[in-house]
Scaffold this motif. Structure first.
Motif, PDB file in Angstrom:
ATOM      1  N   PRO A   9       0.828  -1.205   0.000  1.00  0.00           N
ATOM      2  CA  PRO A   9       0.000   0.000   0.000  1.00  0.00           C
ATOM      3  C   PRO A   9       0.862   1.253   0.000  1.00  0.00           C
ATOM      4  CG  PRO A   9      -0.049  -1.071   2.144  1.00  0.00           C
ATOM      5  CD  PRO A   9       0.763  -1.941   1.240  1.00  0.00           C
ATOM      6  N   ILE A  10       0.374   2.287  -0.657  1.00  0.00           N
ATOM      7  CA  ILE A  10       1.057   3.581  -0.693  1.00  0.00           C
ATOM      8  C   ILE A  10       0.036   4.629  -0.255  1.00  0.00           C
ATOM      9  CG2 ILE A  10       2.212   5.280  -2.150  1.00  0.00           C
ATOM     10  CD1 ILE A  10       2.853   3.077  -4.088  1.00  0.00           C
ATOM     11  N   VAL A  11       0.438   5.541   0.605  1.00  0.00           N
ATOM     12  CA  VAL A  11      -0.465   6.588   1.060  1.00  0.00           C
ATOM     13  C   VAL A  11      -0.069   7.905   0.406  1.00  0.00           C
ATOM     14  CG1 VAL A  11      -1.347   7.870   3.044  1.00  0.00           C
ATOM     15  CG2 VAL A  11      -0.834   5.430   3.256  1.00  0.00           C
ATOM     16  N   PHE A  12      -0.937   8.393  -0.492  1.00  0.00           N
ATOM     17  CA  PHE A  12      -0.722   9.684  -1.129  1.00  0.00           C
ATOM     18  C   PHE A  12      -1.703  10.717  -0.599  1.00  0.00           C
ATOM     19  CE2 PHE A  12       1.306   7.030  -4.357  1.00  0.00           C
ATOM     20  CZ  PHE A  12       2.472   7.735  -4.528  1.00  0.00           C
ATOM     21  N   ILE A  13      -2.890  10.256  -0.255  1.00  0.00           N
ATOM     22  CA  ILE A  13      -3.930  11.126   0.281  1.00  0.00           C
ATOM     23  C   ILE A  13      -4.375  10.517   1.596  1.00  0.00           C
ATOM     24  CG2 ILE A  13      -6.290  11.936  -0.046  1.00  0.00           C
ATOM     25  CD1 ILE A  13      -5.811  11.979  -2.986  1.00  0.00           C
ATOM     26  N   LYS A  14      -4.420  11.339   2.630  1.00  0.00           N
ATOM     27  CA  LYS A  14      -4.863  10.831   3.924  1.00  0.00           C
ATOM     28  C   LYS A  14      -6.385  10.818   3.933  1.00  0.00           C
ATOM     29  CE  LYS A  14      -0.721  12.025   6.315  1.00  0.00           C
ATOM     30  NZ  LYS A  14      -0.062  12.631   7.428  1.00  0.00           N
ATOM     31  N   ARG A  31      11.765   4.000 -14.074  1.00  0.00           N
ATOM     32  CA  ARG A  31      11.250   5.216 -14.708  1.00  0.00           C
ATOM     33  C   ARG A  31       9.735   5.335 -14.633  1.00  0.00           C
ATOM     34  NH1 ARG A  31      15.455   3.624 -18.719  1.00  0.00           N
ATOM     35  NH2 ARG A  31      13.811   2.307 -19.490  1.00  0.00           N
ATOM     36  N   ILE A  32       9.053   4.265 -14.205  1.00  0.00           N
ATOM     37  CA  ILE A  32       7.597   4.261 -14.118  1.00  0.00           C
ATOM     38  C   ILE A  32       7.172   3.703 -12.766  1.00  0.00           C
ATOM     39  CG2 ILE A  32       5.448   3.337 -15.099  1.00  0.00           C
ATOM     40  CD1 ILE A  32       6.944   3.038 -17.753  1.00  0.00           C
ATOM     41  N   GLN A  33       6.110   4.289 -12.210  1.00  0.00           N
ATOM     42  CA  GLN A  33       5.535   3.813 -10.950  1.00  0.00           C
ATOM     43  C   GLN A  33       4.072   3.437 -11.208  1.00  0.00           C
ATOM     44  OE1 GLN A  33       5.899   6.576  -7.730  1.00  0.00           O
ATOM     45  NE2 GLN A  33       4.811   5.285  -6.299  1.00  0.00           N
ATOM     46  N   PRO A  34       3.784   2.154 -11.492  1.00  0.00           N
ATOM     47  CA  PRO A  34       2.407   1.746 -11.732  1.00  0.00           C
ATOM     48  C   PRO A  34       1.695   1.382 -10.428  1.00  0.00           C
ATOM     49  CG  PRO A  34       3.877  -0.063 -12.230  1.00  0.00           C
ATOM     50  CD  PRO A  34       4.735   1.090 -11.780  1.00  0.00           C
ATOM     51  N   MET A  35       0.438   1.830 -10.312  1.00  0.00           N
ATOM     52  CA  MET A  35      -0.338   1.579  -9.107  1.00  0.00           C
ATOM     53  C   MET A  35      -1.759   1.189  -9.461  1.00  0.00           C
ATOM     54  SD  MET A  35       0.936   4.857  -6.985  1.00  0.00           S
ATOM     55  CE  MET A  35       0.879   5.805  -8.481  1.00  0.00           C
ATOM     56  N   LEU A  36      -2.393   0.473  -8.565  1.00  0.00           N
ATOM     57  CA  LEU A  36      -3.811   0.208  -8.631  1.00  0.00           C
ATOM     58  C   LEU A  36      -4.458   1.158  -7.632  1.00  0.00           C
ATOM     59  CD1 LEU A  36      -6.179  -1.518  -9.664  1.00  0.00           C
ATOM     60  CD2 LEU A  36      -5.759  -3.043  -7.717  1.00  0.00           C
ATOM     61  N   VAL A  37      -5.354   2.015  -8.121  1.00  0.00           N
ATOM     62  CA  VAL A  37      -6.000   3.016  -7.272  1.00  0.00           C
ATOM     63  C   VAL A  37      -7.489   2.700  -7.205  1.00  0.00           C
ATOM     64  CG1 VAL A  37      -6.498   5.470  -6.973  1.00  0.00           C
ATOM     65  CG2 VAL A  37      -4.274   4.751  -7.867  1.00  0.00           C
ATOM     66  N   THR A  38      -8.024   2.617  -5.996  1.00  0.00           N
ATOM     67  CA  THR A  38      -9.442   2.376  -5.767  1.00  0.00           C
ATOM     68  C   THR A  38     -10.023   3.593  -5.056  1.00  0.00           C
ATOM     69  OG1 THR A  38      -8.996   0.011  -5.567  1.00  0.00           O
ATOM     70  CG2 THR A  38     -11.116   0.795  -4.734  1.00  0.00           C
ATOM     71  N   ILE A  39     -11.123   4.121  -5.600  1.00  0.00           N
ATOM     72  CA  ILE A  39     -11.737   5.346  -5.068  1.00  0.00           C
ATOM     73  C   ILE A  39     -13.194   5.055  -4.734  1.00  0.00           C
ATOM     74  CG2 ILE A  39     -12.257   7.768  -5.545  1.00  0.00           C
ATOM     75  CD1 ILE A  39      -9.990   7.511  -7.736  1.00  0.00           C
TER      76      ILE A  39
END
Length: 111
Positions: A9-14, A31-39
């Motif tokens: 897990p990565i925390v970008f927004i609290k 050179r790339i940071q791929p993530m799965l983001v769930t909103i």
């Protein structure tokens, strides 16, 4: 290789409304940071999720995200994608009744 059960897990927004998972084992010397983001539904965020200088590529896997760029609204649905310069101000909203999920790739990776 990064197995599903190995995602970090990565925390970008609290906020409990956004969950980010790194899709690679490390971004060191990459050179790339791929993530799965769930909103979560009915969530809204101003500006970029990620504080970095570079490019962002987003592919919507499920749900809908509405974004505002320069006072113009766009709705992205499953299968839609967008490529952004990270300095373009945006507002993101999950306008749907279900979670939105997207692949989010940053280049270069954020700090």
């Amino acid at each position: 290789i990064c197995r599903k059960n190995q995602r970090q897990p990565i925390v970008f927004i609290k906020s409990d409304a956004v969950k980010c998972e790194l899709l690679v084992s490390t971004t060191d010397n990459r050179r790339i940071q791929p993530m799965l983001v769930t909103i979560e539904p009915k969530s809204e965020f101003s500006e970029h999720f990620f504080n970095h200088k570079g490019d962002e590529f987003i592919l919507i896997l499920k749900g809908e995200l509405e974004l505002t760029i320069n006072e113009e609204n766009y709705v992205l649905r499953e299968g839609d994608s967008i490529y952004l310069d990270s300095i373009v101000p945006t507002t993101w909203r999950n306008v749907g009744e279900m979670q939105a999920q997207a692949i989010w790739a940053l280049s270069p990776p954020s700090a």
